[in-house]
Design an enzyme around this catalytic site. Structure first.
Site, PDB file in Angstrom:
ATOM      1  N   ASN A 206       0.863  -1.183   0.000  1.00  0.00           N
ATOM      2  CA  ASN A 206       0.000   0.000   0.000  1.00  0.00           C
ATOM      3  C   ASN A 206       0.902   1.235   0.000  1.00  0.00           C
ATOM      4  O   ASN A 206       1.483   1.584   1.028  1.00  0.00           O
ATOM      5  CB  ASN A 206      -0.896  -0.029   1.253  1.00  0.00           C
ATOM      6  CG  ASN A 206      -1.752   1.222   1.355  1.00  0.00           C
ATOM      7  OD1 ASN A 206      -1.826   2.026   0.427  1.00  0.00           O
ATOM      8  ND2 ASN A 206      -2.395   1.398   2.499  1.00  0.00           N
TER       9      ASN A 206
ATOM     10  N   LYS B 180       0.043   4.274  -0.266  1.00  0.00           N
ATOM     11  CA  LYS B 180      -0.605   5.479   0.276  1.00  0.00           C
ATOM     12  C   LYS B 180      -0.360   6.651  -0.687  1.00  0.00           C
ATOM     13  O   LYS B 180      -0.331   6.428  -1.887  1.00  0.00           O
ATOM     14  CB  LYS B 180      -0.102   5.746   1.699  1.00  0.00           C
ATOM     15  CG  LYS B 180      -0.165   4.474   2.562  1.00  0.00           C
ATOM     16  CD  LYS B 180       0.044   4.704   4.005  1.00  0.00           C
ATOM     17  CE  LYS B 180      -0.092   3.367   4.750  1.00  0.00           C
ATOM     18  NZ  LYS B 180       0.002   3.472   6.185  1.00  0.00           N
TER      19      LYS B 180
ATOM     20  N   HIS C 175      -9.327   1.242   5.141  1.00  0.00           N
ATOM     21  CA  HIS C 175      -8.008   1.425   5.745  1.00  0.00           C
ATOM     22  C   HIS C 175      -8.119   2.380   6.933  1.00  0.00           C
ATOM     23  O   HIS C 175      -8.941   3.299   6.923  1.00  0.00           O
ATOM     24  CB  HIS C 175      -7.017   1.976   4.711  1.00  0.00           C
ATOM     25  CG  HIS C 175      -5.611   1.979   5.234  1.00  0.00           C
ATOM     26  ND1 HIS C 175      -5.127   3.012   6.002  1.00  0.00           N
ATOM     27  CD2 HIS C 175      -4.627   1.053   5.153  1.00  0.00           C
ATOM     28  CE1 HIS C 175      -3.890   2.707   6.356  1.00  0.00           C
ATOM     29  NE2 HIS C 175      -3.553   1.541   5.854  1.00  0.00           N
TER      30      HIS C 175
ATOM     31  N   GLU D 207      -6.532   4.880   7.795  1.00  0.00           N
ATOM     32  CA  GLU D 207      -6.473   6.321   7.473  1.00  0.00           C
ATOM     33  C   GLU D 207      -7.804   6.809   6.896  1.00  0.00           C
ATOM     34  O   GLU D 207      -8.186   7.962   7.078  1.00  0.00           O
ATOM     35  CB  GLU D 207      -5.286   6.577   6.531  1.00  0.00           C
ATOM     36  CG  GLU D 207      -3.965   6.470   7.292  1.00  0.00           C
ATOM     37  CD  GLU D 207      -2.869   5.703   6.582  1.00  0.00           C
ATOM     38  OE1 GLU D 207      -2.857   5.664   5.344  1.00  0.00           O
ATOM     39  OE2 GLU D 207      -2.008   5.122   7.288  1.00  0.00           O
TER      40      GLU D 207
ATOM     41  N   GLU E 138      -5.057  -4.435  10.873  1.00  0.00           N
ATOM     42  CA  GLU E 138      -4.000  -3.424  10.990  1.00  0.00           C
ATOM     43  C   GLU E 138      -4.225  -2.614  12.270  1.00  0.00           C
ATOM     44  O   GLU E 138      -5.014  -1.661  12.267  1.00  0.00           O
ATOM     45  CB  GLU E 138      -4.027  -2.477   9.780  1.00  0.00           C
ATOM     46  CG  GLU E 138      -3.709  -3.144   8.468  1.00  0.00           C
ATOM     47  CD  GLU E 138      -3.135  -2.151   7.466  1.00  0.00           C
ATOM     48  OE1 GLU E 138      -2.080  -2.451   6.906  1.00  0.00           O
ATOM     49  OE2 GLU E 138      -3.729  -1.081   7.257  1.00  0.00           O
TER      50      GLU E 138
ATOM     51  N   GLY F  48       2.948   2.655  10.650  1.00  0.00           N
ATOM     52  CA  GLY F  48       3.917   3.728  10.440  1.00  0.00           C
ATOM     53  C   GLY F  48       4.667   4.132  11.702  1.00  0.00           C
ATOM     54  O   GLY F  48       5.327   5.166  11.732  1.00  0.00           O
TER      55      GLY F  48
ATOM     56  N   SER G 196       3.879  -1.789  10.393  1.00  0.00           N
ATOM     57  CA  SER G 196       5.340  -1.845  10.580  1.00  0.00           C
ATOM     58  C   SER G 196       5.942  -3.200  10.203  1.00  0.00           C
ATOM     59  O   SER G 196       6.848  -3.698  10.883  1.00  0.00           O
ATOM     60  CB  SER G 196       5.715  -1.448  12.014  1.00  0.00           C
ATOM     61  OG  SER G 196       5.335  -0.097  12.244  1.00  0.00           O
TER      62      SER G 196
HETATM   63  P1  13P Z   1       3.331   0.640   7.617  1.00  0.00           P
HETATM   64  O1  13P Z   1       3.825  -0.651   7.024  1.00  0.00           O
HETATM   65  O2  13P Z   1       4.068   1.843   7.092  1.00  0.00           O
HETATM   66  O3  13P Z   1       3.272   0.579   9.114  1.00  0.00           O
HETATM   67  O4  13P Z   1       1.816   0.833   7.114  1.00  0.00           O
HETATM   68  C1  13P Z   1       0.926  -0.202   7.260  1.00  0.00           C
HETATM   69  C2  13P Z   1      -0.287   0.111   6.469  1.00  0.00           C
HETATM   70  O5  13P Z   1      -1.043   1.010   6.796  1.00  0.00           O
HETATM   71  C3  13P Z   1      -0.521  -0.683   5.250  1.00  0.00           C
HETATM   72  O6  13P Z   1      -1.807  -0.485   4.776  1.00  0.00           O
END
Ligand code: 13P
Length: 261
Positions: free
Chosen positions: A9, A11, A100, A102, A171, A177, A217
């Site tokens: 992903n 983003k 997701h 976010e 997640e 992140g 992560s």
């Molecule tokens: P990270 O791998 O950067 O923690 O992000 C995870 C994520 O949101 C994947 O959709």
């Protein structure tokens, strides 16, 4: 065995120019180390909407599939700023990520909207990667399972056939992140709970078949131990998916966790 599933992903990262060489480099890296494993695993890349056409064209007949990061609620209509699932299909997309963290937390997308997005995507024959996960506050309050169940509940109105075209993703918001991944045991506990929920809401067979990804992560050096958990079927990767070498490292580590390498 459920086919392992690895999704990148991106983003809101990378320019279109930067994304051009990614697929061929990823395919090269995977080809070197994963030849012989054949169709036993799936790799999906989810770039921003604007990059989808280019990436879908560049995957050719490689194993890489393309996903959007969201999806409009209907084929067409007065929905300013939304992207139609049929156009995603037209661009060569195979999947859409829905719900997701976010989208849920930054853009306040709720259960009603997320199930509408999922239905619209499925109607246009897109697969859906449906995400759930608790905040740190939820976890500290001992509400992880309650929150996850609440986020899954709206899927109960879908048919078993719809569910068979979905992949679930756990997640934890606190792991996204942050560099702080869930421990393999924490991931397994929630994955097993999600599978059990599918068993109750759909059927035992559906629970056995549904793939549940972990995200938060994930890196090449923790992919193997997380994937070694029995109910972890794949990984949804953010930061570590932006470079083909690193993402290939996650995929290969994950395959090792499932003893495929
Ligand atoms: P990270 O791998 O950067 O923690 O992000 C995870 C994520 O949101 C994947 O959709």
């Amino acid at each position: 065995m459920r086919q392992p599933f690895f999704a990148a992903n991106w983003k809101m990262n990378k320019s279109i120019a930067e994304s051009g060489a990614f697929i061929s480099s990823l395919v090269d890296k995977l080809g070197e180390s994963a030849s012989g494993i054949g169709s036993q695993f799936a790799v999906v890349v989810a770039p921003p909407y604007t990059h989808l056409g280019l990436l879908a064209d560049s995957v050719g007949d490689s194993r890489v599939q393309i996903s959007a990061q969201n999806c409009g609620v209907a084929k067409s209509g007065a929905f300013t700023g939304e992207i139609s699932p049929s156009v995603l299909k037209e661009l060569g997309c195979d999947w859409a990520i829905i719900g997701h963290s976010e989208r849920r937390h930054v853009f306040k997308e709720d259960e009603i909207l997320l199930v509408a997005r999922s239905k619209a995507a499925l109607t246009e024959s897109l697969g859906v990667i449906f995400c759930v996960g608790e905040t740190l506050q939820d976890r500290r309050a001992g509400n992880t399972m309650k929150v996850v169940e609440g986020q899954l509940r709206s899927l109960g109105q879908l048919s078993g056939n719809s569910l068979s075209r979905m992949v679930l993703a756990y997640e934890p918001v606190w792991a996204i992140g942050t560099g702080e991944n869930a421990t393999p045991a924490q991931a397994e506990e929630v994955h097993a709970f999600m599978r059990e929920w599918v068993g109750k809401a759909f059927s035992k067979d559906a629970a056995e078949a549904v793939r549940i990804l972990y995200g938060g992560s994930v890196k090449p050096d923790n992919a193997e131990v997380i994937m070694a958990q029995p109910d972890v079927d794949g990984l949804l990767v953010g930061g570590a998916s932006l470079e083909p070498v690193t993402f290939a490292g996650v995929v290969l580590g994950g395959l090792k966790g499932k003893k495929l390498r």
